[in-house]
Design a protein around this motif. Structure first.
Motif, mmCIF file in Angstrom:
data_model
loop_
_atom_site.group_PDB
_atom_site.id
_atom_site.type_symbol
_atom_site.label_atom_id
_atom_site.label_comp_id
_atom_site.label_asym_id
_atom_site.label_seq_id
_atom_site.Cartn_x
_atom_site.Cartn_y
_atom_site.Cartn_z
ATOM 1 N N THR A 40 6.468 -10.485 -7.903
ATOM 2 C CA THR A 40 5.908 -10.890 -9.189
ATOM 3 C C THR A 40 4.424 -10.554 -9.189
ATOM 4 N N TYR A 41 3.909 -10.111 -10.313
ATOM 5 C CA TYR A 41 2.476 -9.819 -10.368
ATOM 6 C C TYR A 41 1.871 -10.320 -11.665
ATOM 7 N N TRP A 42 0.560 -10.516 -11.620
ATOM 8 C CA TRP A 42 -0.204 -10.968 -12.769
ATOM 9 C C TRP A 42 -1.394 -10.030 -12.917
ATOM 10 N N GLN A 43 -1.810 -9.805 -14.161
ATOM 11 C CA GLN A 43 -2.898 -8.865 -14.398
ATOM 12 C C GLN A 43 -3.928 -9.432 -15.367
ATOM 13 N N SER A 44 -5.129 -8.947 -15.212
ATOM 14 C CA SER A 44 -6.184 -9.259 -16.164
ATOM 15 C C SER A 44 -6.051 -8.361 -17.388
ATOM 16 N N ASP A 45 -6.898 -8.602 -18.359
ATOM 17 C CA ASP A 45 -7.046 -7.639 -19.441
ATOM 18 C C ASP A 45 -7.644 -6.358 -18.872
ATOM 19 N N PRO A 46 -7.464 -5.228 -19.530
ATOM 20 C CA PRO A 46 -8.152 -4.014 -19.070
ATOM 21 C C PRO A 46 -9.661 -4.270 -18.974
ATOM 22 N N GLU A 51 -0.030 5.204 -14.512
ATOM 23 C CA GLU A 51 0.520 3.854 -14.427
ATOM 24 C C GLU A 51 -0.602 2.815 -14.419
ATOM 25 N N THR A 52 -0.281 1.583 -14.764
ATOM 26 C CA THR A 52 -1.260 0.494 -14.708
ATOM 27 C C THR A 52 -0.669 -0.768 -14.081
ATOM 28 N N THR A 53 0.462 -0.618 -13.394
ATOM 29 C CA THR A 53 1.093 -1.731 -12.679
ATOM 30 C C THR A 53 1.272 -1.324 -11.220
ATOM 31 N N PRO A 54 1.497 -2.290 -10.313
ATOM 32 C CA PRO A 54 1.700 -1.929 -8.903
ATOM 33 C C PRO A 54 2.881 -0.976 -8.755
ATOM 34 N N ILE A 55 2.703 0.038 -7.927
ATOM 35 C CA ILE A 55 3.730 1.066 -7.758
ATOM 36 C C ILE A 55 4.175 1.118 -6.300
ATOM 37 N N LYS A 105 -10.131 2.170 -16.517
ATOM 38 C CA LYS A 105 -9.644 1.630 -17.789
ATOM 39 C C LYS A 105 -8.450 0.693 -17.620
ATOM 40 N N GLY A 106 -8.113 0.384 -16.360
ATOM 41 C CA GLY A 106 -6.952 -0.453 -16.107
ATOM 42 C C GLY A 106 -7.303 -1.904 -15.868
ATOM 43 N N PRO A 107 -6.298 -2.723 -15.560
ATOM 44 C CA PRO A 107 -6.500 -4.140 -15.264
ATOM 45 C C PRO A 107 -6.658 -4.372 -13.756
ATOM 46 N N LEU A 108 -7.049 -5.585 -13.407
ATOM 47 C CA LEU A 108 -7.017 -6.053 -12.020
ATOM 48 C C LEU A 108 -5.690 -6.757 -11.800
ATOM 49 N N THR A 109 -5.125 -6.599 -10.603
ATOM 50 C CA THR A 109 -3.779 -7.108 -10.331
ATOM 51 C C THR A 109 -3.746 -7.984 -9.085
ATOM 52 N N VAL A 110 -2.947 -9.056 -9.150
ATOM 53 C CA VAL A 110 -2.581 -9.855 -7.982
ATOM 54 C C VAL A 110 -1.059 -9.843 -7.889
ATOM 55 N N LEU A 111 -0.544 -9.577 -6.693
ATOM 56 C CA LEU A 111 0.900 -9.407 -6.466
ATOM 57 C C LEU A 111 1.378 -10.394 -5.410
ATOM 58 N N ASP A 112 2.490 -11.077 -5.694
ATOM 59 C CA ASP A 112 3.162 -11.918 -4.708
ATOM 60 C C ASP A 112 3.997 -11.004 -3.818
ATOM 61 N N VAL A 113 3.669 -10.918 -2.534
ATOM 62 C CA VAL A 113 4.311 -9.911 -1.675
ATOM 63 C C VAL A 113 5.765 -10.264 -1.365
ATOM 64 N N ASP A 114 6.156 -11.507 -1.543
ATOM 65 C CA ASP A 114 7.538 -11.894 -1.267
ATOM 66 C C ASP A 114 8.443 -11.681 -2.468
ATOM 67 N N THR A 115 8.004 -12.073 -3.647
ATOM 68 C CA THR A 115 8.844 -11.965 -4.841
ATOM 69 C C THR A 115 8.582 -10.700 -5.650
ATOM 70 N N VAL A 120 -1.625 -1.327 -5.040
ATOM 71 C CA VAL A 120 -2.001 -2.430 -5.925
ATOM 72 C C VAL A 120 -3.327 -2.159 -6.640
ATOM 73 N N ASP A 121 -3.864 -0.947 -6.479
ATOM 74 C CA ASP A 121 -5.059 -0.575 -7.238
ATOM 75 C C ASP A 121 -4.605 -0.068 -8.599
ATOM 76 N N THR A 122 -4.722 -0.922 -9.604
ATOM 77 C CA THR A 122 -4.228 -0.575 -10.943
ATOM 78 C C THR A 122 -5.340 -0.098 -11.871
ATOM 79 N N GLY A 123 -6.424 0.398 -11.282
ATOM 80 C CA GLY A 123 -7.444 1.077 -12.064
ATOM 81 C C GLY A 123 -8.502 0.182 -12.668
ATOM 82 N N ALA A 124 -8.783 -0.969 -12.034
ATOM 83 C CA ALA A 124 -9.787 -1.882 -12.581
ATOM 84 C C ALA A 124 -11.179 -1.260 -12.635
ATOM 85 N N ALA A 125 -11.454 -0.283 -11.809
ATOM 86 C CA ALA A 125 -12.765 0.380 -11.844
ATOM 87 C C ALA A 125 -12.930 1.245 -13.080
#
Length: 241
Positions: free
Chosen positions: A223-229, A192-196, A211-221, A204-209
């Motif tokens: 909703t999440y946003w990601q960088s490019d891989p 996977e490459t999204t929050p699980i 081949k994955g992207p970096l992720t920020v997640l809104d804990v209430d909604t 919320v570790d989506t593998g940025a170290a």
């Protein structure tokens, strides 16, 4: 005010800039970083500079990751650690060859100030790796496990989904908190490459170290946003691959 949780960065400053832009983060947001700011990509010192400056303009809570602890020991004691070197430390050592002693001291103070965990007023736990004590984080006998252990995630991952929370067989650790937010073990290990979410645990570790992207997640909604891989942002580097 949004509460935003950010996964493991691993020296990827370019990805950090991207998620700030894509999530439109402002000083009105509360930012909770799950640790592992360093090791992997080439900009670990710059990531720490960014975070140190950020806390003067934004509401920030910084967890301690195992890689942050390893770097702190190296900066503070100047001792070689071959295990760390093989698992992402090499790029960090090379990057610090260009960093002056004043900056290194400032980084040590920041790394020493990191939190082992954060529990908010809604009984949501934020922690880098996990905990082992059946009574929760305040009863943990081995604090290093807050940023090293993996059994909490493995327990949530392997849990029989037909098992009710009221069952005597339901893991006690997964009943203690409304939600638990972790990094440390990348979800790329399960393809996977999204929050699980597994049980009450959000990884919320989506593998940025790697081949994955970096992720920020809104804990209430949620909703999440990601960088490019990250390999796309650092095409001439290998990260921790």
């Amino acid at each position: 005010m949004r509460t935003l949780v950010i996964g493991d960065i691993h020296g990827g400053l370019r990805a950090l800039h991207q998620i700030f832009e894509r999530a439109q983060i402002t000083p009105q947001d509360r930012l909770i970083f799950l640790g592992d700011y360093v090791d992997g990509w080439s900009e670990s010192p710059q990531v720490l500079d960014f975070l140190i400056q950020l806390q003067s303009t934004h509401s920030c809570i910084f967890m301690r990751g195992n890689h942050d602890e390893l770097l702190c020991h190296w900066l503070h004691e100047s001792k070689d650690n071959q295990m760390w070197y093989r698992h992402g430390g090499e790029s960090t050592v090379k990057a610090y060859a260009k960093v002056d002693s004043k900056t290194k001291k400032r980084h040590v103070l920041f790394l020493q100030s990191l939190e082992n965990y954060y529990l908010d007023n809604q009984n949501r736990l934020f922690i880098h790796a996990g905990f082992t004590n059946m009574n929760g984080v305040t009863s943990e006998h081995f604090p290093k496990l807050f940023y090293w252990e993996r059994t909490l995630w493995e327990t949530a991952l392997s849990l029989d989904k037909s098992l009710g929370v009221d069952s005597l067989l339901y893991p006690r650790r997964l009943k203690l908190y409304k939600e638990i937010y972790i990094g440390h073990t990348p979800v790329t290990q399960i393809g996977e490459t999204t929050p699980i979410q597994m049980a009450c645990v959000w990884n919320v570790d989506t593998g940025a170290a790697f081949k994955g992207p970096l992720t920020v997640l809104d804990v209430d909604t949620k909703t999440y946003w990601q960088s490019d891989p990250l390999p796309d942002l650092y095409p001439n580097e290998i990260g921790r691959n």
